[in-house]
Design a protein around this motif. Structure first.
Motif, PDB file in Angstrom:
ATOM      1  N   THR A 156      25.451 -53.415  39.605  1.00  0.00           N
ATOM      2  CA  THR A 156      24.462 -54.480  39.796  1.00  0.00           C
ATOM      3  C   THR A 156      25.096 -55.788  40.252  1.00  0.00           C
ATOM      4  N   SER A 167      20.145 -56.322  41.636  1.00  0.00           N
ATOM      5  CA  SER A 167      19.443 -55.941  40.411  1.00  0.00           C
ATOM      6  C   SER A 167      19.088 -54.467  40.348  1.00  0.00           C
ATOM      7  N   THR A 194      20.551 -60.818  36.413  1.00  0.00           N
ATOM      8  CA  THR A 194      19.805 -59.812  37.172  1.00  0.00           C
ATOM      9  C   THR A 194      18.329 -59.853  36.828  1.00  0.00           C
TER      10      THR A 194
END
Length: 545
Positions: free
Chosen positions: A305, A317, A472
């Motif tokens: 990520t 994300s 994220t």
């Protein structure tokens, strides 16, 4: 389809070449400067086994290959008389010990069994013998063992008939048929949680069906039979081991020349010699076999990520290989087609036109979430490291290297090989200089001895003392396999700790293991995570280079 795949590979090579050229010439100077927002968590530590230990809940398929030759009950002398004093197992203790294992310590009800008694006549047509085609439940397996006991009892009364020569070939042909058919008849979703353990019990060296001795220089033929069975099982399932067990007091030296290579091809160190069959412990051997030692060849911690670009560490994300600021759907891994965005990015515009028509997009593996369609579009076969360069295919696709080209040793201008850049958390085709140390993954790895890894195993410790995390968006999907690994809450990062290991010195083992552990760590948190050997999961086995 072949032409389509060739075109895809050519486009992939061109795109990556252009990407490398563009980044070298202008990316840092002209692109909008991204600002890194990250925190460092140095609390990821743990240990693992070079070969992951079996869980007590792992479903096992146990095979007993039991020598039913005449020497178990006696020998025919040169004068033609039958000498019972030379019997190696006159009361069938070897069969009773298999019965005891199934009754007392065979584990869960999910375990299945196969009983293969071998001599020249007991197994004279393996492909059509049901014992060579199906695993059985507990009660049926116990019945099969009692059939063998009854055959020995009958032969004791009249030493002729089924108990004659030590015919290895029939046993290994039967084992191969059994395992191959079982793999073909098992739900593919269950194969990776299935483990085969085989015990080969014999009191002598192999003979032909007519009882003629086999020259020791032909031992490789039997080892190769086992090697082929093991390789096919390891490719498709959770693993395969075979242990040779020699009992009696006859010519062990000759038998050992056959049995040691057979054991090593089956993943164990050599033959177990038993002078007293009553002391054999199948319970311990089934869960803690004496394995061939393995060395670690690759170890890495990958953040799915987070990606580095223009000297900034940026969030991705949904872990699709595209940073959030450049992703039109940062919480949808397949925003423009049924292929993961990283694959489409490499293919260029119109990637949806190259989706294979026969693939199933719902079949997604839990290791960075490549689907069957992703793999087919990239011309990737069933193995997890197509080019055998030590970088898993899924990691190569997300981080930008070539899954079909051995490129781990290549450099892209900043003095590091591609595999080292991936290990540090960089994108491979961006030239990154003067990176702050805290922005890169850093860890140390060292062996610590046998530890909890069982006989023949080596335990390794690792310490991740540089682990940058980014903020994220939350990500989830309805696909259970993909969500098991990639799903996460807001500000959680998805990490993959993985390693490859291969046999130290056995030329009879042609595969290396790929083992991993996915986990989640929260941006801004200092909470630590400690992983233990039982936390890791065997992804599969791939050929050694």
């Amino acid at each position: 389809m072949v032409h389509i795949k060739q075109n895809i590979f050519i486009r992939l090579m061109m795109c990556l070449s252009l990407l490398a050229f563009a980044s070298a010439c202008s990316d840092i100077r002209l692109a909008k400067r991204n600002i890194s927002t990250y925190s460092v968590n140095d609390g990821l530590k743990g240990s693992f086994c070079a070969q992951p230990p079996l869980s007590t809940s792992t479903p096992m398929k146990v095979v007993f290959l039991i020598d039913m030759s005449l020497s178990n009950i006696g020998r025919i002398t040169d004068g033609g008389a039958f000498d019972r004093s030379q019997a190696t197992d006159p009361t069938a203790v070897r069969i009773q010990k298999a019965i005891d294992y199934i009754n007392n310590c065979s584990g869960t009800s999910a375990n299945k069994f196969a009983i293969i008694g071998f001599s020249d006549t007991i197994l004279n047509n393996p492909p059509t013998n049901d014992r060579c085609r199906f695993f059985r439940d507990k009660n049926t397996a116990l019945n099969d063992l009692n059939v063998l006991k009854n055959q020995q009892t009958a032969a004791n009364a009249q030493p002729t008939g089924v108990m004659q020569t030590t015919y290895y070939s029939a046993a290994f042909d039967c084992l191969d048929t059994l395992v191959r058919e079982d793999i073909g008849n098992t739900d593919p979703r269950l194969l990776k949680s299935q483990f085969y353990t085989s015990f080969f019990l014999t009191d002598g060296a192999p003979t032909t069906q007519n009882g003629e001795p086999i020259p020791t220089n032909q031992a490789f033929q039997y080892a190769n039979k086992v090697k082929s069975t093991a390789f096919n099982a390891k490719q498709a399932t959770g693993g395969f081991l075979l242990q040779s067990v020699y009992y009696g007091n006859l010519d062990y030296g000759t038998a050992q020349q056959f049995l040691d290579p057979i054991s090593q091809a089956g993943g164990t160190t050599g033959t177990i010699k038993i002078d007293d069959l009553s002391r054999i412990d199948f319970c311990t051997l089934a869960r803690s076999p004496i394995r061939v030692p393995y060395n670690i060849t690759q170890f890495a911690v990958i953040n799915a990520t987070a990606h580095m670009k223009n000297q900034a560490l940026l969030p991705d994300s949904d872990g699709d290989g595209v940073i959030d600021s450049e992703d039109g759907a940062p919480t949808n891994r397949r925003g423009s087609s049924i292929l993961i965005d990283a694959v489409c990015k490499l293919m260029g515009p119109g990637c949806a036109n190259f989706i294979p028509t026969s693939c199933d997009a719902t079949k997604v593996d839990p290791f960075f979430g490549l689907s069957e369609c992703d793999r087919e579009a990239m011309s990737l076969a069933g193995v997890h490291d197509q080019d055998l360069d030590g970088i898993p295919d899924s990691v190569e696709i997300l981080k930008g290297s070539l899954p079909l080209t051995y490129d781990a040793d290549q450099q892209s201008g900043d003095g590091l090989t591609l595999i080292e850049k991936i290990r540090r958390g960089r994108q491979v085709y961006f030239y990154e200089n003067k990176i702050p140390e805290a922005m890169e993954m850093r860890y140390k790895l060292q062996p610590i001895g046998a530890g909890s890894c069982g006989a023949g195993g080596t335990e390794w410790s690792f310490d991740v003392f540089g682990n940058p995390l980014v903020p994220t968006l939350a990500y989830s999907t309805s696909n259970a396999n993909e969500n098991e690994f990639m799903g996460h809450a807001a500000n959680e990062n998805v990490l993959l700790v993985y390693y490859f290991a291969q046999p130290v010195n056995s030329s009879l083992l042609g595969t290396q293991v790929y083992v991993s552990r996915p986990l989640r760590m929260k941006y801004g948190s200092k909470d630590g995570i400690y992983l233990r050997p039982g936390d890791f999961r065997l992804v599969g086995e791939i050929p050694t280079r």
